[in-house]
Design a protein around this motif. Structure first.
Motif, mmCIF file in Angstrom:
data_model
loop_
_atom_site.group_PDB
_atom_site.id
_atom_site.type_symbol
_atom_site.label_atom_id
_atom_site.label_comp_id
_atom_site.label_asym_id
_atom_site.label_seq_id
_atom_site.Cartn_x
_atom_site.Cartn_y
_atom_site.Cartn_z
ATOM 1 N N LYS A 1 0.822 -1.211 0.000
ATOM 2 C CA LYS A 1 0.000 0.000 0.000
ATOM 3 C C LYS A 1 0.859 1.266 0.000
ATOM 4 O O LYS A 1 0.498 2.268 -0.626
ATOM 5 C CB LYS A 1 -0.943 -0.010 1.195
ATOM 6 C CG LYS A 1 -2.064 -1.037 1.064
ATOM 7 C CD LYS A 1 -3.039 -0.965 2.233
ATOM 8 C CE LYS A 1 -4.201 -1.934 2.019
ATOM 9 N NZ LYS A 1 -5.171 -1.902 3.140
ATOM 10 N N PRO B 1 1.180 1.246 -4.643
ATOM 11 C CA PRO B 1 -0.249 1.538 -4.451
ATOM 12 C C PRO B 1 -1.130 1.142 -5.625
ATOM 13 O O PRO B 1 -2.355 1.038 -5.475
ATOM 14 C CB PRO B 1 -0.276 3.050 -4.226
ATOM 15 C CG PRO B 1 0.982 3.553 -4.874
ATOM 16 C CD PRO B 1 1.992 2.483 -4.657
ATOM 17 N N GLN C 1 -3.613 -5.694 -3.542
ATOM 18 C CA GLN C 1 -3.343 -4.941 -2.314
ATOM 19 C C GLN C 1 -2.665 -5.771 -1.222
ATOM 20 O O GLN C 1 -2.939 -5.616 -0.036
ATOM 21 C CB GLN C 1 -4.639 -4.318 -1.776
ATOM 22 C CG GLN C 1 -5.153 -3.157 -2.608
ATOM 23 C CD GLN C 1 -4.299 -1.907 -2.459
ATOM 24 O OE1 GLN C 1 -4.337 -1.232 -1.447
ATOM 25 N NE2 GLN C 1 -3.519 -1.602 -3.490
#
Length: 258
Positions: A210, A214, A219
């Motif tokens: 993250k 990003p 994720q």
């Protein structure tokens, strides 16, 4: 779908730890006789014992011409070559000297050049073979703090694509696999203090992705097994229509659909 590599000999470079070890384990589970390499004899011996099924191992330095020659003398032919060995030191571009550039180039690129040059002609002659290069999403998404590493991984993309064309129509396929952030031994080493203080590696992977990747779609960091699964497939007879490809296991970090 069942992947069966019985009767195939697979060399996996840099395979005593991390992604390389996971690939060796995946190929062994599929029935291949795996040849592993590493720098330390004890680690080599331990993994050979774990893999079984006729596994062999060699402790040598593939970042040198002599190390590659030693492997070629010990293992004159193979059906599957996985060029995995590599280093990934960080560092500011303007403070990275020639010696580090040369070391990265010798280990990450020239080992793959030397071994592919030696093993592929025999694969072509036999009419079957698999060559896989472990590149990285950093080959496309060059990290500012590891430009030297990114350059070496971009070189592997060019090498794999060119060799796929050189082997066109022979039954030998050549591909690159591009992992993204992965929960490997190297990743764990980066965060050894946090883990020692009780943090979970998976949670640290989420935080890292993250903060630093990003654009990731999943994720999180991938597991070693997830990368190994892709490599095992592309090493198998089932992947016969896949060659010259850059196969991403990057969690969607790279901002392109192709």
């Amino acid at each position: 779908m069942k992947i069966d590599l019985s009767g195939k000999t697979a060399i996996v470079t840099g395979s005593t730890k991390g992604i390389g070890k996971g690939i060796a384990q995946g190929l062994a589970k599929a029935g291949a006789r795996v040849v592993i390499t590493g720098r330390h004899q004890q680690q080599v011996d331990e993994l050979v014992k774990e893999l079984g099924n006729g596994a062999r191992g060699h402790a040598l330095d593939l970042g040198t011409a002599d190390g590659c020659s030693a492997l070629l003398n010990a293992e004159p032919q193979c059906d599957i070559l996985v060029n995995n060995v590599g280093i990934f030191p960080g560092g500011d571009f303007f403070e990275t000297d020639d010696a580090l550039w040369q070391n990265i180039w010798d280990i990450n690129v020239m080992s793959a050049v030397r071994l592919s040059r030696a093993y592929m002609p025999k694969m072509i002659q036999s009419g079957w073979g698999r060559v896989v290069f472990l590149s990285s999403e950093s080959a496309i998404n060059i990290p500012a703090d590891m430009i030297h590493y990114g350059v070496s991984k971009t070189a592997l993309l060019a090498l794999s694509r060119g060799l796929a064309k050189a082997a066109a129509g022979t039954g030998v396929t050549v591909n690159a696999v591009l992992p993204g952030p992965t929960l490997s031994d190297g990743f764990a080493e980066m965060f050894k203090q946090e883990v020692a203080n009780g943090a979970k590696l998976e949670d640290l992977g989420v935080e890292f992705v993250k903060a630093n990747r990003p654009t990731s779609v999943i994720q999180r960091a991938a597991s070693v097994e997830e990368v190994s699964n892709m490599v095992t497939y592309v090493c198998s007879p089932l992947s016969s229509a896949t060659s010259g490809a850059a196969l991403r296991v990057d969690g969607g970090v790279v901002e392109t659909p192709f």
